[in-house]
Enzyme design. Structure first.
Site, PDB file in Angstrom:
ATOM      1  N   CYS A 186       7.440  35.822  38.256  1.00 53.34           N
ATOM      2  CA  CYS A 186       7.720  34.560  37.556  1.00 53.34           C
ATOM      3  C   CYS A 186       8.548  34.751  36.296  1.00 53.34           C
ATOM      4  O   CYS A 186       9.082  33.783  35.764  1.00 53.34           O
ATOM      5  CB  CYS A 186       6.421  33.850  37.194  1.00 53.34           C
ATOM      6  SG  CYS A 186       5.594  33.202  38.632  1.00 53.34           S
TER       7      CYS A 186
HETATM    8  N1  CO8 Z   1      -9.193  21.861  47.968  1.00 53.74           N
HETATM    9  C1  CO8 Z   1     -10.470  21.654  47.594  1.00 53.74           C
HETATM   10  N2  CO8 Z   1     -11.211  22.585  46.983  1.00 53.74           N
HETATM   11  C2  CO8 Z   1     -10.646  23.771  46.705  1.00 53.74           C
HETATM   12  C3  CO8 Z   1      -9.319  24.045  47.070  1.00 53.74           C
HETATM   13  C4  CO8 Z   1      -8.568  23.046  47.727  1.00 53.74           C
HETATM   14  N3  CO8 Z   1      -7.295  23.218  48.095  1.00 53.74           N
HETATM   15  N4  CO8 Z   1      -9.011  25.304  46.674  1.00 53.74           N
HETATM   16  C5  CO8 Z   1     -10.115  25.809  46.099  1.00 53.74           C
HETATM   17  N5  CO8 Z   1     -11.115  24.889  46.130  1.00 53.74           N
HETATM   18  C6  CO8 Z   1     -12.478  25.027  45.621  1.00 53.74           C
HETATM   19  C7  CO8 Z   1     -12.881  26.488  45.467  1.00 53.74           C
HETATM   20  O1  CO8 Z   1     -13.349  27.023  46.669  1.00 53.74           O
HETATM   21  C8  CO8 Z   1     -13.948  26.397  44.401  1.00 53.74           C
HETATM   22  O2  CO8 Z   1     -15.142  26.006  44.985  1.00 53.74           O
HETATM   23  P1  CO8 Z   1     -16.555  26.610  44.442  1.00 53.74           P
HETATM   24  O3  CO8 Z   1     -16.630  26.142  43.017  1.00 53.74           O
HETATM   25  O4  CO8 Z   1     -17.552  25.989  45.345  1.00 53.74           O
HETATM   26  O5  CO8 Z   1     -16.432  28.096  44.561  1.00 53.74           O
HETATM   27  C9  CO8 Z   1     -13.474  25.260  43.531  1.00 53.74           C
HETATM   28  O6  CO8 Z   1     -12.563  24.486  44.315  1.00 53.74           O
HETATM   29  C10 CO8 Z   1     -12.755  25.765  42.291  1.00 53.74           C
HETATM   30  O7  CO8 Z   1     -11.766  26.723  42.698  1.00 53.74           O
HETATM   31  P2  CO8 Z   1     -10.971  27.630  41.675  1.00 53.74           P
HETATM   32  O8  CO8 Z   1     -11.916  28.288  40.735  1.00 53.74           O
HETATM   33  O9  CO8 Z   1     -10.031  28.513  42.437  1.00 53.74           O
HETATM   34  O10 CO8 Z   1     -10.143  26.486  40.933  1.00 53.74           O
HETATM   35  P3  CO8 Z   1      -9.386  26.520  39.562  1.00 53.74           P
HETATM   36  O11 CO8 Z   1      -9.847  25.379  38.778  1.00 53.74           O
HETATM   37  O12 CO8 Z   1      -9.383  27.874  38.944  1.00 53.74           O
HETATM   38  O13 CO8 Z   1      -7.874  26.196  40.022  1.00 53.74           O
HETATM   39  C11 CO8 Z   1      -5.778  27.316  40.337  1.00 53.74           C
HETATM   40  C12 CO8 Z   1      -7.171  27.058  40.892  1.00 53.74           C
HETATM   41  C13 CO8 Z   1      -5.004  26.020  40.400  1.00 53.74           C
HETATM   42  C14 CO8 Z   1      -5.103  28.339  41.256  1.00 53.74           C
HETATM   43  C15 CO8 Z   1      -5.854  27.806  38.903  1.00 53.74           C
HETATM   44  O14 CO8 Z   1      -6.795  28.849  38.799  1.00 53.74           O
HETATM   45  C16 CO8 Z   1      -4.543  28.318  38.379  1.00 53.74           C
HETATM   46  O15 CO8 Z   1      -3.547  27.622  38.352  1.00 53.74           O
HETATM   47  N6  CO8 Z   1      -4.526  29.558  37.874  1.00 53.74           N
HETATM   48  C17 CO8 Z   1      -3.345  30.160  37.312  1.00 53.74           C
HETATM   49  C18 CO8 Z   1      -2.463  30.566  38.413  1.00 53.74           C
HETATM   50  C19 CO8 Z   1      -1.163  31.141  37.918  1.00 53.74           C
HETATM   51  O16 CO8 Z   1      -0.629  30.804  36.908  1.00 53.74           O
HETATM   52  N7  CO8 Z   1      -0.655  32.033  38.725  1.00 53.74           N
HETATM   53  C20 CO8 Z   1       0.615  32.574  38.481  1.00 53.74           C
HETATM   54  C21 CO8 Z   1       1.114  32.905  39.808  1.00 53.74           C
HETATM   55  S1  CO8 Z   1       2.762  32.691  39.986  1.00 53.74           S
HETATM   56  C22 CO8 Z   1       3.617  34.185  39.780  1.00 53.74           C
HETATM   57  O17 CO8 Z   1       3.376  35.019  39.004  1.00 53.74           O
HETATM   58  C23 CO8 Z   1       4.731  34.401  40.706  1.00 53.74           C
HETATM   59  C24 CO8 Z   1       4.276  35.186  41.849  1.00 53.74           C
HETATM   60  C25 CO8 Z   1       5.387  35.317  42.815  1.00 53.74           C
HETATM   61  C26 CO8 Z   1       5.720  34.042  43.548  1.00 53.74           C
HETATM   62  C27 CO8 Z   1       5.064  33.943  44.865  1.00 53.74           C
HETATM   63  C28 CO8 Z   1       5.611  32.845  45.685  1.00 53.74           C
HETATM   64  C29 CO8 Z   1       4.768  32.497  46.881  1.00 53.74           C
END
Ligand code: CO8
Length: 374
Positions: A156
């Protein structure tokens, strides 16, 4: 020494859009099929059933409403669940090159420059569609640019690291002008069958012209200072690569050969890292949050950006001070902060200061301090 400036930007936005509603419908159809296929194993407690995805979760957790992609037909087909891209022969422009060309031409036009004015092309992106020849050299050739070109991958942060590289060369005099292009075909390396991440990414390409400020033909953004930082983490990882055939456990479709992340850890660890990085960068440049007219942050998660913006300014930023584009584009990796900059900088006034900051896998953070000149 010469003063470098960004004098043109371009954004290529793929026409096809996938809304959260379409995405969730396709994912849930896929989950239903898998659960039906695994019904016996699920009943025996040997396999966990797949849980459905939800629009409400996606919007609340990320702020994303839709994403642009190069092909939605395959992604939304429960039997396919990845983009279906026309296979090209080696004599045709590759997908990334085609995406980059569009953005590059727009950036050149805005800067009032032609291919003859550019000495260097950097293709800075999260993944290259092949190992070699460099994507950047193909893009250089398609644009008719002389000089040299190379690829960079810092996930990124590729665009900001690329801007620093080009700005340093302009400053030192080894080049007069560079084109930094960021074709991000994230749909190709996203696992659309994993509900934890299937909503995160979209496709786009961005480009910036970086040249000597005294050669700018129109408004420009002087590059006051740049700073890059990295710190190793496995929390965002993709194990795909040319060693895949040497693996004893098969080659076809291992989950770790697509995008993998521990999103919650990334969120917790990266927010303080980025806030401290920006504060230190500005402090070392003699600036503070109050000097910033605008922040163009990496576009991964709205809550992350809200927290970082608040830490940097010491108050809740006004929407125009920290524009988000992720609701429209989702996370487009290195291109996100450049889209935000390209689409939200025309109204800046002479002398206004702004900051581009990207962050992501690596971990990596890159910041670019800019001053507007009319
Ligand atoms: N629908 C419904 N429920 C869901 C879903 C969904 N789609 N997905 C997860 N849940 C559930 C989970 O199972 C979990 O349930 P439980 O509490 O029962 O265990 C609950 O929802 C909460 O899940 P999370 O803890 O995962 O949810 P978050 O509130 O943490 O949100 C995010 C998830 C949105 C992913 C968040 O953590 C986030 O944005 N984190 C930062 C991510 C980030 O910035 N990453 C950078 C990556 S990008 C990068 O560096 C480039 C890489 C190269 C590019 C690649 C291209 C493909």
């Amino acid at each position: 020494m010469h003063t470098p400036a960004i004098t043109g930007t371009g954004v290529y936005t793929p026409e096809q859009i996938i809304t959260n509603a379409e995405l969730v419908t396709a994912f849930n159809a896929y989950a239903d099929r898998m659960n039906a296929a695994n019904a016996e194993a699920i009943a025996a407690g040997e396999v966990e059933p797949m849980a459905p995805s939800s629009e409400a979760f996606i919007f609340k957790a990320s702020g994303i409403e839709r994403r642009h992609v190069m092909d939605k037909s395959g992604i939304l087909d429960p039997e396919v669940m990845h983009p279906l891209l026309r296979q090209r022969n080696d004599e045709e422009p590759s997908v990334m090159a085609e995406m980059a060309l569009d953005a590059a031409k727009a950036a050149l036009a805005q800067a009032g420059k032609t291919a003859q004015d550019i000495d260097l092309v950097i293709c800075a992106a999260s993944n290259m569609e092949r190992a070699y020849p460099a994507m950047a050299i193909e893009i250089q050739s398609l644009l008719g640019i002389e000089g040299f070109a190379f690829d960079m991958n810092v996930a990124c942060s590729s665009a900001t690291f690329g801007i620093q590289t080009a700005a340093d060369m302009v400053r030192a005099g080894s080049i007069r002008a560079a084109l930094v292009v960021n074709p991000e075909i994230c749909s190709g390396h996203l696992e659309w069958r994993d509900r934890d991440c299937h909503f995160i990414f979209g496709d786009v390409a961005t480009a910036c012209v970086i040249e000597r400020m005294d050669e700018a033909k129109g408004p420009s953004f002087e590059i006051l200072s740049t700073r890059c930082a990295t710190q190793f983490s496995n929390n965002i990882r993709n194990n795909n690569g040319f060693l895949r055939r040497s693996r004893p456990d098969g080659v076809a479709d291992r989950r770790d050969m697509q995008f993998m992340q521990n999103g919650r850890k990334v969120f917790k660890e990266v927010v303080p890292m980025v806030s401290q990085h920006i504060a230190k960068h500005m402090g070392d440049t003699g600036l503070s949050g109050g000097d910033l007219k605008r922040m163009w942050l990496h576009q991964a998660n709205k809550s992350m950006n809200d927290l970082i913006g608040k830490k940097v300014l010491g108050r809740v930023p006004e929407p125009q001070e920290q524009p988000n584009i992720l609701q429209e584009y989702a996370n487009t990796s290195s291109a996100g902060s450049i889209i935000a900059f390209a689409q939200n900088s025309d109204d800046m006034a002479e002398g206004d200061i702004g900051l581009i900051c990207s962050f992501g896998a690596g971990y990596s953070v890159g910041s670019v301090l800019l001053r507007r000149h009319d």
